[in-house]
Design a protein around this motif. Structure first.
Motif, PDB file in Angstrom:
ATOM      1  N   GLU A 101       2.972  11.608  -3.085  1.00 47.58           N
ATOM      2  CA  GLU A 101       2.417  10.301  -3.430  1.00 47.58           C
ATOM      3  C   GLU A 101       2.499   9.349  -2.242  1.00 47.58           C
ATOM      4  O   GLU A 101       1.599   8.530  -2.023  1.00 47.58           O
ATOM      5  CB  GLU A 101       3.164   9.717  -4.628  1.00 47.58           C
ATOM      6  N   ALA A 102       3.577   9.461  -1.462  1.00 51.45           N
ATOM      7  CA  ALA A 102       3.707   8.629  -0.267  1.00 51.45           C
ATOM      8  C   ALA A 102       2.608   8.960   0.738  1.00 51.45           C
ATOM      9  O   ALA A 102       2.015   8.065   1.354  1.00 51.45           O
ATOM     10  CB  ALA A 102       5.081   8.823   0.365  1.00 51.45           C
ATOM     11  N   LEU A 103       2.319  10.252   0.894  1.00 55.45           N
ATOM     12  CA  LEU A 103       1.249  10.661   1.808  1.00 55.45           C
ATOM     13  C   LEU A 103      -0.097  10.103   1.360  1.00 55.45           C
ATOM     14  O   LEU A 103      -0.941   9.749   2.188  1.00 55.45           O
ATOM     15  CB  LEU A 103       1.194  12.190   1.896  1.00 55.45           C
ATOM     16  N   SER A 104      -0.307  10.024   0.056  1.00 51.60           N
ATOM     17  CA  SER A 104      -1.543   9.444  -0.457  1.00 51.60           C
ATOM     18  C   SER A 104      -1.663   7.977  -0.055  1.00 51.60           C
ATOM     19  O   SER A 104      -2.741   7.512   0.332  1.00 51.60           O
ATOM     20  CB  SER A 104      -1.586   9.579  -1.983  1.00 51.60           C
ATOM     21  N   ARG A 130       7.001   3.338   1.242  1.00 50.79           N
ATOM     22  CA  ARG A 130       8.427   3.309   1.580  1.00 50.79           C
ATOM     23  C   ARG A 130       9.283   3.593   0.341  1.00 50.79           C
ATOM     24  O   ARG A 130      10.246   4.364   0.385  1.00 50.79           O
ATOM     25  CB  ARG A 130       8.784   1.949   2.177  1.00 50.79           C
ATOM     26  N   LEU A 131       8.903   2.978  -0.772  1.00 54.75           N
ATOM     27  CA  LEU A 131       9.645   3.184  -2.015  1.00 54.75           C
ATOM     28  C   LEU A 131       9.518   4.628  -2.500  1.00 54.75           C
ATOM     29  O   LEU A 131      10.497   5.243  -2.947  1.00 54.75           O
ATOM     30  CB  LEU A 131       9.133   2.218  -3.086  1.00 54.75           C
ATOM     31  N   LEU A 132       8.318   5.190  -2.382  1.00 54.52           N
ATOM     32  CA  LEU A 132       8.100   6.570  -2.811  1.00 54.52           C
ATOM     33  C   LEU A 132       8.904   7.556  -1.964  1.00 54.52           C
ATOM     34  O   LEU A 132       9.441   8.540  -2.480  1.00 54.52           O
ATOM     35  CB  LEU A 132       6.609   6.899  -2.736  1.00 54.52           C
ATOM     36  N   GLN A 184      -7.973  -9.359   4.266  1.00 57.87           N
ATOM     37  CA  GLN A 184      -7.942  -8.538   3.056  1.00 57.87           C
ATOM     38  C   GLN A 184      -7.406  -7.126   3.313  1.00 57.87           C
ATOM     39  O   GLN A 184      -6.489  -6.681   2.623  1.00 57.87           O
ATOM     40  CB  GLN A 184      -9.331  -8.474   2.423  1.00 57.87           C
ATOM     41  N   PRO A 185      -7.938  -6.386   4.297  1.00 57.09           N
ATOM     42  CA  PRO A 185      -7.354  -5.063   4.543  1.00 57.09           C
ATOM     43  C   PRO A 185      -5.904  -5.126   5.005  1.00 57.09           C
ATOM     44  O   PRO A 185      -5.113  -4.239   4.688  1.00 57.09           O
ATOM     45  CB  PRO A 185      -8.267  -4.458   5.624  1.00 57.09           C
ATOM     46  N   LEU A 186      -5.520  -6.169   5.734  1.00 61.79           N
ATOM     47  CA  LEU A 186      -4.123  -6.304   6.145  1.00 61.79           C
ATOM     48  C   LEU A 186      -3.209  -6.477   4.938  1.00 61.79           C
ATOM     49  O   LEU A 186      -2.129  -5.878   4.865  1.00 61.79           O
ATOM     50  CB  LEU A 186      -3.966  -7.495   7.098  1.00 61.79           C
ATOM     51  N   ALA A 187      -3.649  -7.300   3.982  1.00 60.06           N
ATOM     52  CA  ALA A 187      -2.850  -7.506   2.771  1.00 60.06           C
ATOM     53  C   ALA A 187      -2.729  -6.210   1.975  1.00 60.06           C
ATOM     54  O   ALA A 187      -1.656  -5.881   1.450  1.00 60.06           O
ATOM     55  CB  ALA A 187      -3.481  -8.603   1.914  1.00 60.06           C
ATOM     56  N   ALA A 188      -3.833  -5.461   1.891  1.00 61.44           N
ATOM     57  CA  ALA A 188      -3.795  -4.187   1.168  1.00 61.44           C
ATOM     58  C   ALA A 188      -2.879  -3.190   1.872  1.00 61.44           C
ATOM     59  O   ALA A 188      -2.114  -2.457   1.226  1.00 61.44           O
ATOM     60  CB  ALA A 188      -5.212  -3.618   1.049  1.00 61.44           C
ATOM     61  N   MET A 189      -2.922  -3.164   3.208  1.00 65.47           N
ATOM     62  CA  MET A 189      -2.052  -2.261   3.966  1.00 65.47           C
ATOM     63  C   MET A 189      -0.584  -2.572   3.705  1.00 65.47           C
ATOM     64  O   MET A 189       0.243  -1.665   3.555  1.00 65.47           O
ATOM     65  CB  MET A 189      -2.356  -2.380   5.464  1.00 65.47           C
ATOM     66  N   LYS A 190      -0.251  -3.847   3.656  1.00 68.65           N
ATOM     67  CA  LYS A 190       1.138  -4.245   3.411  1.00 68.65           C
ATOM     68  C   LYS A 190       1.608  -3.735   2.054  1.00 68.65           C
ATOM     69  O   LYS A 190       2.732  -3.233   1.912  1.00 68.65           O
ATOM     70  CB  LYS A 190       1.253  -5.770   3.480  1.00 68.65           C
ATOM     71  N   THR A 191       0.738  -3.836   1.055  1.00 73.18           N
ATOM     72  CA  THR A 191       1.094  -3.370  -0.289  1.00 73.18           C
ATOM     73  C   THR A 191       1.280  -1.860  -0.316  1.00 73.18           C
ATOM     74  O   THR A 191       2.261  -1.341  -0.878  1.00 73.18           O
ATOM     75  CB  THR A 191       0.001  -3.780  -1.289  1.00 73.18           C
ATOM     76  N   TYR A 192       0.339  -1.123   0.292  1.00 72.45           N
ATOM     77  CA  TYR A 192       0.442   0.336   0.307  1.00 72.45           C
ATOM     78  C   TYR A 192       1.661   0.804   1.104  1.00 72.45           C
ATOM     79  O   TYR A 192       2.310   1.792   0.748  1.00 72.45           O
ATOM     80  CB  TYR A 192      -0.832   0.951   0.888  1.00 72.45           C
ATOM     81  N   LEU A 193       1.983   0.100   2.199  1.00 70.06           N
ATOM     82  CA  LEU A 193       3.132   0.480   3.013  1.00 70.06           C
ATOM     83  C   LEU A 193       4.435   0.291   2.237  1.00 70.06           C
ATOM     84  O   LEU A 193       5.330   1.141   2.280  1.00 70.06           O
ATOM     85  CB  LEU A 193       3.164  -0.347   4.296  1.00 70.06           C
TER      86      LEU A 193
END
Length: 233
Positions: A32-35, A22-24, A9-18
């Motif tokens: 927003e990227a730093l957040s 990158r897009l930001l 679960q945390p790995l999947a969330a990390m992938k989404t945030y990463l």
């Protein structure tokens, strides 16, 4: 398998945030990227805590219990599930008491249970046009947290908490989440139950010993296995 399940679960969330960070950055939205990177840092810390918990699982008698607010634990679990909730557009309805609901236990392990319950509720509503999950926290003789979805309900209640029981497709899960969750809640002196709702959907209910004002005022942590009589009065 259990380690993989709890870290997924945390790995999947990390992938989404990463991906979002990158897009930001490409759009020069650095704050927003730093957040997003801050969220990733929090998830890395959580993964470290989970591995420490699993490593010491055989030494359950030495675990340190401390008081914590169930509402705060729920907020943390919802934050971890935020990418899935946003992607699936699941409506979350929360009913929380005005006062904190304090319990004595291991907050990290309870957050694992909450994430598992939320993940199961989200999965159960995949085929629903308007997926909805109700979360109700109440305080009485016990601290009770109820998670109710509007999915198809539970087919086999008797086997639900058995290890490796799952109705998911191969590759979507190995059926350890609810078995692990039930064991965690039992270790903390509570119980985890499930039933089908009167109007459809599944209803999971977690009950934990609640702290009274006298216990809360003493503060500090206690070792697992000591003070159970006081906590269960």
């Amino acid at each position: 398998a259990a380690v993989s399940h709890e870290l997924n679960q945390p790995l999947a969330a990390m992938k989404t945030y990463l991906a979002g960070a990158r897009l930001l950055m490409q759009r020069n939205r650095l704050e927003e990227a730093l957040s997003s990177f801050g969220r990733i840092d929090d998830l890395i810390e959580r993964m470290g805590a989970i591995t420490r918990q699993l490593k010491s699982y055989a030494r359950k008698g030495q675990q340190q219990f401390s008081p914590f607010d169930m509402g705060e634990a729920l907020a943390s679990a919802l934050s971890m599930m935020e990418p899935q909730l946003r992607q699936r557009q699941v409506q979350i309805n929360r009913i929380l008491p005005a006062a904190p609901v304090q319990v004595m236990g291991d907050r990290m392990r309870i957050e694992q249970v909450l994430v598992n319950l939320l993940r199961n509720a989200i999965d159960a509503t995949k085929s629903e046009r308007n997926p909805k999950v109700d979360i109700i926290l109440s305080a009485g003789e016990t601290a009770t947290l109820t998670v109710r979805d509007n999915g198809p309900g539970i087919e086999d209640l008797d086997a639900l908490f058995e290890p490796f029981y799952t109705t998911k497709q191969p590759g979507d899960g190995v059926g350890l989440g609810l078995a692990i969750s039930s064991g965690i809640v039992t270790d903390l002196g509570g119980r985890l139950t499930a039933r089908n709702g009167q109007n459809g959907g599944a209803v999971f209910e977690m009950q934990l010993p609640i702290m009274d004002s006298a216990e809360n005022s003493t503060g500090g942590g206690i070792e697992n296995g000591s003070g159970n009589e006081d906590r269960n009065r």
